[in-house]
Design an enzyme around this catalytic site. Structure first.
Site, PDB file in Angstrom:
ATOM      1  N   HIS A 162      12.197  -9.870  -6.697  1.00  0.00           N
ATOM      2  CA  HIS A 162      10.663 -10.480  -6.998  1.00  0.00           C
ATOM      3  C   HIS A 162      10.156 -10.669  -5.507  1.00  0.00           C
ATOM      4  O   HIS A 162       9.068 -11.362  -5.508  1.00  0.00           O
ATOM      5  CB  HIS A 162      10.865 -11.842  -7.398  1.00  0.00           C
ATOM      6  CG  HIS A 162      12.013 -12.183  -8.410  1.00  0.00           C
ATOM      7  ND1 HIS A 162      11.247 -12.159  -9.868  1.00  0.00           N
ATOM      8  CD2 HIS A 162      13.136 -12.327  -8.769  1.00  0.00           C
ATOM      9  CE1 HIS A 162      12.352 -12.261 -10.713  1.00  0.00           C
ATOM     10  NE2 HIS A 162      13.580 -12.488 -10.061  1.00  0.00           N
ATOM     11  N   LYS A 289      -7.084  -1.094  13.725  1.00  0.00           N
ATOM     12  CA  LYS A 289      -6.507  -0.670  12.467  1.00  0.00           C
ATOM     13  C   LYS A 289      -5.770   0.715  12.576  1.00  0.00           C
ATOM     14  O   LYS A 289      -6.291   1.619  13.258  1.00  0.00           O
ATOM     15  CB  LYS A 289      -7.629  -0.227  11.468  1.00  0.00           C
ATOM     16  CG  LYS A 289      -8.305  -1.733  10.779  1.00  0.00           C
ATOM     17  CD  LYS A 289      -7.440  -2.368   9.885  1.00  0.00           C
ATOM     18  CE  LYS A 289      -7.580  -1.928   8.510  1.00  0.00           C
ATOM     19  NZ  LYS A 289      -7.241  -2.536   7.656  1.00  0.00           N
TER      20      LYS A 289
END
Ligand code: ARG
Length: 469
Positions: A162, A289
């Site tokens: 999960h 980035k």
């Protein structure tokens, strides 16, 4: 060209008016099927040599056809070949040029053959060559994955269910899970290759031909295992292309799962790995980035390959026997799937060996998430508690850990004994990450010793593959 008697068409004999200009463009496939020119010429050579062997062509005619086709291949390779939409497809373009070059013998090439078995042959040959290239890239990716796994049999990381920290594993185990997916993909690819490798040549338009052809010899000359059984089926079914696209869709699904993990792991939130700059790009506005473009793009390309599969399934659905022009629509989706899979594998095969695991962050993440809770429960079972009771005890200990920001291994013995008096000093052996992974010591488990052995078996499987990959 005279409008009421267009004799320029290879099939122009029974026609009284020229093809509508738009219809000509609409029905032409040469814009994309020229990609099969080499296979078309190989098929023609095999066919012509067989016709000579059975006495339909004489030695001089064959010689002219051979030298003419060699010339055509040369023109195609050097880019001087003039492709013409009026000549509809790759087959008629090549045949027309051959006849222009060698005259009468060129007109005999199509004896005992139809474009229907010709195109079915070309696509199989083209796909077979593509499969061999793809198999090579897939093998390269697997090799890189297995080598990285072998170097990381002791690199602890959290295993997830999960996407929540579940139990500690080693990074090599995770990588070998990827390799298992890819191993099955390879098997599917080889199944597809084996089933497609039969020669439809000789089926002619649909029913076979009146000439004394030798289908076994053309099959052998083109590297097919044998001729196909039924002429109607040979010219009509494209299930081999569907099967390839099904392989491609599953492989791309696997690559998308790997991509997703790479995207997560390179994020500053996970920070599990570094990808070299050459596989990433920056942002034009945000200077900090470094984006994982390659995995993102591969993840995005699954859509088009799924689309290719659906296109081909839908194309084939409800088609009556035998050949129908619908099948001309098989090529673009198939070529797209071939190119997408090849390029995606190539990018991955280059990138995966360059992954740099950040071992400390991985280990910290495994340590912080109560990942040894199951080990504590198993420990209590060893002390005589039923598993369900042990589960409850550990649940309480974890809840306490959440409240005071302490991992199980950071709690004092007295605190742990407060949850269960059976706990003694040896508990700390099972609460360590190393102890936890080492305890899963069976086939398929994450113990470093097992992972090293699994990497060795995976390497041996690769070595047993066909030598060309
Ligand atoms: N370009 C055609 C195709 O891709 C070749 C076969 C054409 N056959 C025919 N009977 N019109 O399917």
């Amino acid at each position: 060209m005279s409008k009421d008697n267009d004799t320029s068409k290879l099939w122009g004999g029974r026609f009284k008016e020229a093809t509508d200009a738009f219809v000509q463009r609409f029905t032409a496939s040469v814009g994309f099927d020229h990609r099969m020119a080499t296979e078309d010429i190989a098929g023609s050579l095999a066919h012509a040599r067989m016709l000579k062997a059975v006495g339909v062509l004489n030695a001089d005619e064959l010689k002219e056809i051979e030298s003419g086709l060699t010339q055509v291949q040369k023109e195609i390779t050097d880019g001087s070949f003039q492709w013409s939409t009026e000549l509809e497809d790759v087959h008629m373009n090549i045949e027309a040029r051959l006849t222009e070059l060698i005259g009468a013998s060129g007109k005999k090439l199509h004896t005992g053959r139809s474009r229907n078995d010709q195109v079915a042959t070309d696509i199989r040959l083209h796909l077979r060559a593509a499969i061999d290239g793809i198999a090579g890239e897939l093998t390269r990716l697997q090799r890189g994955t297995i080598e990285l796994a072998a170097a990381n049999t002791e690199t602890i990381m959290p295993g997830f269910t999960h996407l929540q920290t579940a139990q500690p594993i080693v990074f090599g185990h995770h990588l070998l899970a990827w390799n298992e997916m890819l191993e099955r993909d390879y098997g599917r690819l080889m199944d597809c290759r084996a089933r497609l490798n039969q020669s439809p040549l000789g089926a002619a338009a649909l029913a076979g031909t009146t000439y004394p052809i030798d289908r076994a010899s053309t099959a052998a000359a083109l590297g097919f295992d044998k001729p196909t059984e039924n002429s109607l089926d040979s010219v009509s079914d494209r299930d081999f292309a569907i099967e390839f696209c099904a392989f491609a869709a599953i492989l791309m699904t696997h690559l998308s799962r790997m991509s997703e993990e790479l995207v997560l792991w390179t994020s500053s939130q996970f920070n599990f790995i570094a990808l070299p700059d050459r596989f990433c790009t920056g942002s034009s506005i945000m200077p900090q980035k470094k984006n994982p473009d390659v995995p993102e793009l591969v993840r995005g390309k699954v859509g088009r390959v799924n689309g290719d599969l659906i296109s081909l399934l839908t194309l084939m659905k409800s088609q009556p026997l035998a050949y129908n022009k619908d099948n001309q629509e098989d090529k673009e989706p198939l070529f797209d799937a071939i190119d997408t899979v090849f390029d995606s594998l190539r990018a991955f095969a280059d990138m995966v060996p360059a992954i740099k695991p950040k071992k400390e962050t991985m280990r910290e993440a495994a340590r912080g998430g109560f990942s040894t809770a199951t080990d504590l429960a198993d420990y209590l079972v060893g002390k005589g508690l039923p598993f369900r009771d042990a589960h409850k005890v550990v649940g309480k200990a974890v809840a306490h850990g959440v409240d005071c920001s302490l991992d199980l291994s950071e709690m004092s013995l007295a605190t742990l004994q407060g949850f269960c008096s059976e706990i003694s000093e040896d508990v700390f052996d099972v609460l360590t990450l190393e102890g936890s992974v080492a305890a899963r010591n069976h086939l398929g488990g994450t113990a470093p010793q097992q992972v090293a052995a699994a990497a060795q078996r995976a390497t041996a499987r690769l070595a047993a593959r066909h030598s060309t990959h």
